[in-house]
Design a protein around this motif. Structure first.
Motif, short mmCIF file in Angstrom:
data_model
loop_
_atom_site.label_atom_id
_atom_site.label_comp_id
_atom_site.label_asym_id
_atom_site.label_seq_id
_atom_site.Cartn_x
_atom_site.Cartn_y
_atom_site.Cartn_z
N TYR A 45 -8.70 4.43 -29.89
CA TYR A 45 -10.27 4.49 -30.33
C TYR A 45 -9.50 5.68 -31.20
O TYR A 45 -9.26 7.01 -30.34
CB TYR A 45 -11.56 4.58 -29.20
CG TYR A 45 -11.73 3.13 -28.56
CD1 TYR A 45 -12.16 2.54 -29.63
CD2 TYR A 45 -11.29 2.36 -27.42
CE1 TYR A 45 -12.78 1.21 -28.87
CE2 TYR A 45 -11.13 1.39 -27.04
CZ TYR A 45 -12.39 0.56 -27.36
OH TYR A 45 -11.88 -0.32 -26.93
N LEU A 46 -10.51 6.56 -31.97
CA LEU A 46 -10.75 6.73 -32.73
C LEU A 46 -11.79 7.73 -33.22
O LEU A 46 -13.19 6.56 -33.70
CB LEU A 46 -9.67 7.01 -34.76
CG LEU A 46 -8.91 6.54 -34.67
CD1 LEU A 46 -7.90 5.12 -34.36
CD2 LEU A 46 -8.17 6.86 -35.53
N PHE A 47 -12.19 8.78 -32.29
CA PHE A 47 -13.33 9.54 -32.79
C PHE A 47 -14.14 10.64 -34.25
O PHE A 47 -12.91 11.22 -33.92
CB PHE A 47 -13.46 10.47 -31.26
CG PHE A 47 -14.81 10.93 -31.02
CD1 PHE A 47 -16.02 10.58 -30.44
CD2 PHE A 47 -14.73 12.43 -31.69
CE1 PHE A 47 -17.06 10.98 -30.48
CE2 PHE A 47 -15.79 13.27 -31.74
CZ PHE A 47 -16.93 12.50 -31.05
N HIS A 48 -14.75 10.16 -34.78
CA HIS A 48 -14.71 10.72 -35.69
C HIS A 48 -16.16 11.11 -35.15
O HIS A 48 -16.93 12.12 -36.64
CB HIS A 48 -15.02 9.62 -37.08
CG HIS A 48 -15.55 8.80 -37.02
ND1 HIS A 48 -17.24 8.49 -36.94
CD2 HIS A 48 -15.78 6.91 -36.59
CE1 HIS A 48 -18.14 7.69 -37.20
NE2 HIS A 48 -17.36 6.87 -36.59
N TYR A 90 -14.75 -1.69 -36.40
CA TYR A 90 -15.68 0.18 -35.54
C TYR A 90 -15.96 -0.23 -33.86
O TYR A 90 -16.39 -1.39 -33.90
CB TYR A 90 -16.19 -0.17 -36.79
CG TYR A 90 -15.57 -0.18 -38.11
CD1 TYR A 90 -15.85 1.22 -38.46
CD2 TYR A 90 -15.65 -0.98 -38.54
CE1 TYR A 90 -14.87 1.48 -39.98
CE2 TYR A 90 -15.29 -0.84 -40.28
CZ TYR A 90 -14.24 0.71 -40.21
OH TYR A 90 -14.55 0.92 -41.35
N GLU A 91 -16.30 0.60 -33.41
CA GLU A 91 -16.85 0.31 -31.94
C GLU A 91 -18.07 1.54 -32.05
O GLU A 91 -17.78 2.38 -32.25
CB GLU A 91 -15.69 0.93 -30.99
CG GLU A 91 -15.21 -0.42 -30.77
CD GLU A 91 -15.47 -1.35 -29.57
OE1 GLU A 91 -15.74 -1.61 -29.35
OE2 GLU A 91 -14.60 -2.48 -30.48
N HIS A 94 -19.68 6.46 -32.96
CA HIS A 94 -18.89 6.87 -33.48
C HIS A 94 -17.63 7.20 -33.26
O HIS A 94 -16.36 8.08 -32.81
CB HIS A 94 -19.05 7.94 -32.13
CG HIS A 94 -20.21 8.47 -31.99
ND1 HIS A 94 -20.76 9.27 -32.82
CD2 HIS A 94 -22.00 7.91 -31.42
CE1 HIS A 94 -22.79 9.66 -32.81
NE2 HIS A 94 -22.56 8.77 -32.04
N PHE A 95 -17.05 5.76 -32.81
CA PHE A 95 -15.27 5.06 -32.92
C PHE A 95 -15.15 4.24 -33.84
O PHE A 95 -15.74 3.38 -34.38
CB PHE A 95 -15.28 4.67 -31.06
CG PHE A 95 -15.04 5.44 -30.12
CD1 PHE A 95 -14.32 6.55 -29.73
CD2 PHE A 95 -16.74 5.39 -29.79
CE1 PHE A 95 -14.93 7.35 -29.03
CE2 PHE A 95 -16.96 6.98 -28.44
CZ PHE A 95 -16.05 7.15 -28.37
N LYS A 97 -11.11 1.77 -33.71
CA LYS A 97 -10.58 0.46 -33.07
C LYS A 97 -9.59 0.41 -33.84
O LYS A 97 -9.39 0.10 -35.12
CB LYS A 97 -11.64 -0.24 -32.35
CG LYS A 97 -10.74 -1.09 -31.01
CD LYS A 97 -11.31 -2.27 -31.00
CE LYS A 97 -10.88 -2.64 -29.59
NZ LYS A 97 -11.15 -4.42 -29.50
N ASN A 107 -4.19 11.32 -25.73
CA ASN A 107 -5.10 11.16 -25.65
C ASN A 107 -4.81 13.00 -26.89
O ASN A 107 -4.76 13.71 -25.74
CB ASN A 107 -5.06 11.61 -24.81
CG ASN A 107 -6.93 10.99 -24.00
OD1 ASN A 107 -7.40 10.26 -25.08
ND2 ASN A 107 -7.58 11.28 -23.25
N CYS A 120 -9.87 12.12 -37.63
CA CYS A 120 -10.26 11.76 -36.00
C CYS A 120 -9.40 11.96 -34.70
O CYS A 120 -7.92 11.65 -35.05
CB CYS A 120 -10.42 9.51 -36.19
SG CYS A 120 -11.27 9.66 -37.27
N ILE A 123 -8.10 8.36 -28.95
CA ILE A 123 -8.88 8.50 -27.05
C ILE A 123 -7.53 7.35 -27.05
O ILE A 123 -8.50 5.99 -27.53
CB ILE A 123 -10.40 8.20 -27.70
CG1 ILE A 123 -10.97 9.28 -27.95
CG2 ILE A 123 -10.95 7.79 -25.92
CD1 ILE A 123 -10.86 10.46 -27.29
#
Length: 130
Positions: A45-48, A90-91, A94-95, A97, A107, A120, A123
């Motif tokens: 997951y890419l946290f933005h 998209y998840e 905030h994330f 996929k 990580n 991003c 995770i």
């Protein structure tokens, strides 16, 4: 009265020696360092953080390079490309996929678009961890 003061000082010094030696005899606990890696084919997951620009720039089926940053003592930052992630969806708010296409990603690595305007943080989910 002088002998009472001397006795108190001697007892205090003995207690201090006991406390210091007690701290020295405690064995340090083993430090477990785990490195969380995602290999080719695993989901990340890419946290933005809700950045609207990130949602616009990271489009479905994009291949995004992932970098690992190395910080040195004199604030010189070096980065190395560690792999590539393909955006699959998209998840939530905030994330993003993605699936690792190439490389071994940790990580905390950073996915950066070529334009460099948006990045991003990677995770690795619990189920994918080594």
């Amino acid at each position: 009265m002088s002998s009472v003061k001397q006795l108190v000082v001697v007892i205090a010094m003995l207690l201090l020696a006991v406390f210091v030696s007690a701290c020295a005899t405690v064995n340090p606990q083993a430090q477990v360092k785990t490195v969380t890696l995602a290999k080719t084919g695993e989901t990340v997951y890419l946290f933005h953080g809700g950045n609207k620009l990130a949602k616009e720039e990271f489009c479905l089926n994009d291949l995004v390079p992932v970098y690992r940053f190395y910080y040195h003592f004199n604030n010189i930052t070096q980065r190395s490309e560690e792999g590539t992630v393909k955006i699959t969806g998209y998840e939530g708010d905030h994330f993003i996929k993605g699936v690792v296409v190439e490389g071994r990603i940790r990580n905390g690595d950073i996915a950066i678009k070529h334009s460099g305007a948006t990045s991003c943080m990677i995770i690795v989910p619990e189920s994918e961890r080594e």
